[in-house]
Design a protein around this motif. Structure first.
Motif, PDB file in Angstrom:
ATOM      1  N   GLU A  41       0.837  -1.201   0.000  1.00 15.72           N
ATOM      2  CA  GLU A  41       0.000   0.000   0.000  1.00 15.72           C
ATOM      3  C   GLU A  41       0.875   1.254   0.000  1.00 15.72           C
ATOM      4  OE1 GLU A  41      -2.887  -0.904  -0.447  1.00 15.72           O
ATOM      5  OE2 GLU A  41      -4.126   0.881  -0.120  1.00 15.72           O
ATOM      6  N   GLU A  42       1.981   1.171   0.728  1.00 13.60           N
ATOM      7  CA  GLU A  42       2.871   2.335   0.821  1.00 13.60           C
ATOM      8  C   GLU A  42       3.600   2.600  -0.495  1.00 13.60           C
ATOM      9  OE1 GLU A  42       4.007   2.772   5.424  1.00 13.60           O
ATOM     10  OE2 GLU A  42       5.002   1.082   4.478  1.00 13.60           O
ATOM     11  N   PHE A  43       3.955   1.535  -1.207  1.00 19.58           N
ATOM     12  CA  PHE A  43       4.556   1.702  -2.531  1.00 19.58           C
ATOM     13  C   PHE A  43       3.634   2.501  -3.436  1.00 19.58           C
ATOM     14  CE2 PHE A  43       7.184  -2.453  -2.224  1.00 19.58           C
ATOM     15  CZ  PHE A  43       8.280  -1.746  -1.781  1.00 19.58           C
ATOM     16  N   ALA A  44       2.341   2.223  -3.337  1.00 19.42           N
ATOM     17  CA  ALA A  44       1.391   2.838  -4.260  1.00 19.42           C
ATOM     18  C   ALA A  44       1.080   4.278  -3.885  1.00 19.42           C
ATOM     19  CB  ALA A  44       0.109   2.012  -4.295  1.00 19.42           C
ATOM     20  N   ARG A  45       1.021   4.558  -2.566  1.00 20.51           N
ATOM     21  CA  ARG A  45       0.481   5.853  -2.165  1.00 20.51           C
ATOM     22  C   ARG A  45       1.519   6.858  -1.717  1.00 20.51           C
ATOM     23  NH1 ARG A  45      -4.833   5.295   0.721  1.00 20.51           N
ATOM     24  NH2 ARG A  45      -6.061   3.930  -0.618  1.00 20.51           N
ATOM     25  N   ALA A  46       2.713   6.374  -1.358  1.00 20.70           N
ATOM     26  CA  ALA A  46       3.757   7.316  -0.930  1.00 20.70           C
ATOM     27  C   ALA A  46       4.920   7.172  -1.884  1.00 20.70           C
ATOM     28  CB  ALA A  46       4.178   7.025   0.504  1.00 20.70           C
ATOM     29  N   ARG A  47       4.798   7.794  -3.047  1.00 14.57           N
ATOM     30  CA  ARG A  47       5.791   7.594  -4.101  1.00 14.57           C
ATOM     31  C   ARG A  47       7.149   8.163  -3.732  1.00 14.57           C
ATOM     32  NH1 ARG A  47       4.311   3.660  -6.922  1.00 14.57           N
ATOM     33  NH2 ARG A  47       5.737   4.276  -8.573  1.00 14.57           N
ATOM     34  N   LEU A  48       7.188   9.105  -2.789  1.00  5.92           N
ATOM     35  CA  LEU A  48       8.453   9.754  -2.481  1.00  5.92           C
ATOM     36  C   LEU A  48       9.091   9.185  -1.215  1.00  5.92           C
ATOM     37  CD1 LEU A  48      10.203  11.972  -3.662  1.00  5.92           C
ATOM     38  CD2 LEU A  48       9.200  13.532  -1.997  1.00  5.92           C
ATOM     39  N   THR A  49       8.289   9.086  -0.152  1.00  4.47           N
ATOM     40  CA  THR A  49       8.855   8.660   1.127  1.00  4.47           C
ATOM     41  C   THR A  49       8.710   7.162   1.342  1.00  4.47           C
ATOM     42  OG1 THR A  49       6.755   9.032   2.235  1.00  4.47           O
ATOM     43  CG2 THR A  49       8.303  10.851   2.197  1.00  4.47           C
ATOM     44  N   GLY A  50       7.798   6.522   0.626  1.00  3.32           N
ATOM     45  CA  GLY A  50       7.580   5.094   0.831  1.00  3.32           C
ATOM     46  C   GLY A  50       6.939   4.773   2.170  1.00  3.32           C
ATOM     47  N   ARG A  51       6.453   5.791   2.857  1.00  7.10           N
ATOM     48  CA  ARG A  51       5.796   5.540   4.142  1.00  7.10           C
ATOM     49  C   ARG A  51       4.532   6.361   4.267  1.00  7.10           C
ATOM     50  NH1 ARG A  51       8.996   2.622   7.505  1.00  7.10           N
ATOM     51  NH2 ARG A  51      11.178   2.581   6.851  1.00  7.10           N
ATOM     52  N   LEU A  52       3.537   5.753   4.897  1.00  8.60           N
ATOM     53  CA  LEU A  52       2.280   6.454   5.120  1.00  8.60           C
ATOM     54  C   LEU A  52       2.191   6.856   6.585  1.00  8.60           C
ATOM     55  CD1 LEU A  52      -0.128   4.118   3.137  1.00  8.60           C
ATOM     56  CD2 LEU A  52       0.713   6.357   2.437  1.00  8.60           C
ATOM     57  N   PHE A  53       1.457   7.946   6.834  1.00 11.85           N
ATOM     58  CA  PHE A  53       1.311   8.417   8.203  1.00 11.85           C
ATOM     59  C   PHE A  53      -0.148   8.740   8.487  1.00 11.85           C
ATOM     60  CE2 PHE A  53       5.544   9.500   6.729  1.00 11.85           C
ATOM     61  CZ  PHE A  53       6.311   8.923   7.729  1.00 11.85           C
ATOM     62  N   GLY A  54      -0.455   8.819   9.784  1.00  7.56           N
ATOM     63  CA  GLY A  54      -1.750   9.320  10.210  1.00  7.56           C
ATOM     64  C   GLY A  54      -2.909   8.461   9.775  1.00  7.56           C
ATOM     65  N   ARG A  55      -3.972   9.118   9.356  1.00 11.98           N
ATOM     66  CA  ARG A  55      -5.211   8.398   9.085  1.00 11.98           C
ATOM     67  C   ARG A  55      -5.087   7.503   7.848  1.00 11.98           C
ATOM     68  NH1 ARG A  55      -9.912  12.283   8.549  1.00 11.98           N
ATOM     69  NH2 ARG A  55      -8.988  13.202  10.426  1.00 11.98           N
TER      70      ARG A  55
END
Lengths: 263, 271
Positions: free
Chosen positions: A97-111
Motif C-alpha cells: 500500500e505504501e509503494f502505491a500511495r507514498a511515491r516519495l517517502t515510501g511511508r504512510l502516516f496518520g489516518r
C-alpha cells in the motif's frame, strides 16, 4: 481473453526454449503447469511476469501488449525469497500500500496509514496469519511465509496471479492446507491463477485447466535446437486415468499419492 | 578420552583461558622491566607499570607546561575527529555508490571498473600526493582515510546488493514499487547492517591510515604524539598511548556490533 499468446517463441542465441506457443486464457481460470525440468515452464512464467520478453510472436494482457517489466497488474509468489526479511508480517503486506500511495517517502502516516493498516490486517486474516502480525519472516514456518507472500500479492488485486512452485518446499500436510487456502481465495476473489508445479497430482487436483510443457521435436545431436510447446491442454474436471498415465510417462514426474485426485 | 576436537571447556574455564595469555604477557613484561630497572633505574625502554600509569595520568589531568592543554584529551579529540570524518564520509560513499553500482545496471557498468582500480592503489603511496594537493592540514588526513577504506566499503555494499535475491526485487515491482522505492524500502534497510559490518572491518585500516598521516604531518593527535616522543625513547608515554588506542578501537568495534543487534533484530536471525 485476459492472456493471449500468438505464435510465441523464446530463444537464447541458438537455443530454443519455447516454440510456436499459442494460448488463450479467460479471466477466472486456474491454470496449472507441469513439465519435466528444463522444458520452459519457468521461462513461460517469467514471460508472463515481464522478466523475459518474447523473441517472436505476440503476448497480450487483456488485449494490450504484455508490459516488458514486472508491475502491479501481475502478482507473484515464488518458492522462496518472496517476502522481505527486514519487515515483520504486517509491514510486509502494508508496504504494498505504501509503494502505491507514498511515491516519495515510501511511508504512510496518520489516518491514511490507519486505513492501509486495516486493509493489510484484513488481508493477513484472509490467509490465516492474524496471530503472527508482529513476527519477522525468519520467525515464521515455511507455510506461514508462503501465506504471507500470497497476502502481499493479493493487496494489489492483480489481474493474474503467478505461482512458481509455491508449495514445493513444504511438508505434505502443510501443502494440503495451502491447497485449501489457495482454492478458497481463488473462488472468493475470482482470481486468475497460473501455477507451475512439480507435482502432477497438485496439477490435476487444484486447477481448472492443466497445461503440459514438453518438447515435441528432438534432435539428439543438438538437444537445444528445438523448444518446448504445450503438449496437453486439458480441463482438469475431465481427466481419464489413462491420460494421467500418458503425461506421467512423458514428463517423468511423480504423482504423489496415486489415488484420490479429482478426475 | 574424547578426541581433542570434541572437548569443549566449560564457560568459566573458557573465560579464564582467554585471559591467560594477557596475564602471561603482563607478567613477562613486569619481570623484564624489573630486571632492567634493577640494573639502571633510569632505563627508559621498559618502564614499570607505575611509571607508565603516572605518565598517563599526568597527560590526562595536568595541563601541559608548554601549551596549557590537557595533552591526552587534545590528542584524542583531534584523532577521533579525523577518524569520524573519514569513516563517516566513507560510509556515506559506500551507501550511495555501493547501492547505485549494485542495483542500477548502467551505474554498475560505469562505476565497477573504476572502483576496482582505485581499490588496487596502495593508499600510503598516494599520501604525498594528498599532502601536496590538500596541504598538510586536516583535509589530507581525512582524505587518506577515505581513500583507504571507501573502496572496500563500497565494494562490500555493492556485493550485498547484488546478493539480494532477484525474487525480492521482482516482488517489490509487482507490488508497484519504483526504482527509488526499491532503494528506500527494500535495499537500503537490508544493506545497512552489512554497512555497519563492513565499517567494523575497515576500522583497523582507518586507524592505520590515521596514525600514518599524523606521524608525518600534524600538530596534535594520538599518532603524532607517539611519533613525537619516539625521539626521546619515551616508552612511558608510547605504551599507554598504544593501550589507549587499542581500547578506543575495541570500544568502537563493540559499539557497532551492539548497534547492529539493537537496530536490526531480523539480521542475525536470518542466518
Amino acid at each position: 481473453m485476459i492472456v493471449t499468446f500468438r505464435n510465441v517463441w523464446k530463444t537464447y542465441g541458438r537455443d530454443v526454449v519455447l516454440e510456436r506457443l499459442n494460448l488463450e486464457v479467460q479471466a477466472g481460470e486456474f491454470i496449472t503447469i507441469v513439465g519435466a525440468s528444463g522444458c520452459g515452464k519457468t521461462t513461460f512464467l517469467r514471460m508472463l511476469l515481464g522478466e523475459e520478453t518474447a523473441s517472436r510472436g505476440d503476448m497480450l494482457l487483456e488485449g494490450a501488449p504484455m508490459p516488458s517489466e514486472p508491475g502491479p497488474d501481475r502478482g507473484v509468489v515464488f518458492q522462496k525469497y518472496s517476502v522481505f526479511p527486514h519487515l515483520n508480517a504486517l509491514d510486509n503486506v502494508l508496504v504494498a500500500e505504501e509503494f502505491a500511495r507514498a511515491r516519495l517517502t515510501g511511508r504512510l502516516f496518520g489516518r491514511v496509514r490507519q486505513r492501509a493498516r486495516a486493509k493489510a490486517l484484513e488481508m493477513l486474516e484472509a490467509v490465516g496469519l492474524t496471530h503472527a502480525v508482529k513476527k519477522y519472516p525468519h520467525e515464521l514456518s515455511g507455510g506461514m511465509q508462503q501465506r504471507l507472500a500470497i497476502a502481499q500479492a493479493l493487496m494489489k488485486n492483480p489481474k493474474i496471479l503467478l505461482l512458481d512452485e509455491p508449495f514445493g518446499a513444504l511438508d505434505p500436510g502443510i501443502r494440503r492446507d495451502m491447497h485449501a487456502l489457495i482454492l478458497d481465495l481463488w473462488r472468493r476473489r475470482r482470481l486468475t491463477i497460473f501455477m507451475v508445479t512439480h507435482d502432477l497430482k497438485e496439477g490435476f487436483y487444484l486447477g481448472t485447466r492443466l497445461l503440459v510443457f514438453d518438447k515435441v521435436r528432438h534432435d539428439p545431436q543438438a538437444p537445444n535446437a528445438y523448444g518446448a510447446n504445450i503438449t496437453y491442454d486439458i480441463p482438469v474436471g475431465r481427466v481419464e486415468p489413462e491420460v494421467l498415465e500418458e503425461i506421467r510417462d512423458q514428463t517423468g514426474l511423480p504423482v504423489a499419492g496415486e489415488a484420490g485426485f479429482r478426475g | 578420552m574424547k578426541r581433542l576436537v570434541n572437548q569443549h571447556p566449560p564457560r568459566t574455564i573458557g573465560y579464564l583461558l582467554g585471559l591467560l595469555p594477557f596475564v602471561l604477557l603482563l607478567l613477562a613484561y613486569v619481570a623484564a622491566s624489573a630486571a632492567r630497572l634493577a640494573e639502571n633505574p633510569n632505563d627508559p625502554l621498559l618502564p614499570s607499570l607505575g611509571t607508565m600509569f603516572e605518565t598517563f595520568w599526568r597527560l590526562a589531568t595536568e595541563p601541559s607546561r608548554r601549551t596549557g592543554e590537557l595533552v591526552l584529551w587534545v590528542d584524542t579529540a583531534a584523532s577521533l575527529t579525523r577518524l569520524a570524518l573519514g569513516v563517516g564520509i566513507s560510509m556515506l560513499m559506500g551507501l550511495v555508490v555501493g547501492i547505485l553500482a549494485g542495483l542500477i545496471p548502467y551505474a554498475g557498468r560505469t562505476l565497477s571498473p573504476l572502483i576496482t582500480a582505485v581499490a588496487m592503489i596502495p593508499p600510503l603511496a598516494v599520501l604525498p600526493i594528498l599532502f601536496i594537493t590538500f596541504g598538510v592540514g586536516e583535509l589530507a588526513k581525512v582524505v587518506l582515510i577515505v581513500f583507504g577504506i571507501a573502496p572496500f566499503i563500497i565494494r562490500d555494499v555493492q556485493q550485498r546488493v547484488e546478493e539480494l535475491p532477484t525474487e525480492q526485487l521482482i516482488k517489490a515491482q509487482t507490488l508497484g514499487a519504483s526504482s527509488w522505492l526499491i532503494v528506500l524500502r527494500v535495499v537500503l534497510p537490508q544493506v545497512f547492517p552489512r554497512l555497519l559490518d563492513a565499517t567494523r572491518l575497515a576500522l583497523g585500516a582507518a586507524w592505520l591510515f590515521l596514525i600514518a598521516s599524523e606521524a608525518i604531518a600534524a600538530t596534535e593527535g594520538l599518532g603524532y604524539r607517539i611519533f613525537l616522543v619516539r625521539r626521546f625513547m619515551d616508552m612511558a608515554t608510547i605504551l599507554p598511548y598504544v593501550v589507549w588506542i587499542t581500547l578506543l578501537a575495541f570500544l568502537f568495534d563493540l559499539l557497532l556490533r551492539l548497534a547492529n543487534r539493537w537496530l536490526f533484530p531480523w539480521y542475525g536471525g536470518r542466518r
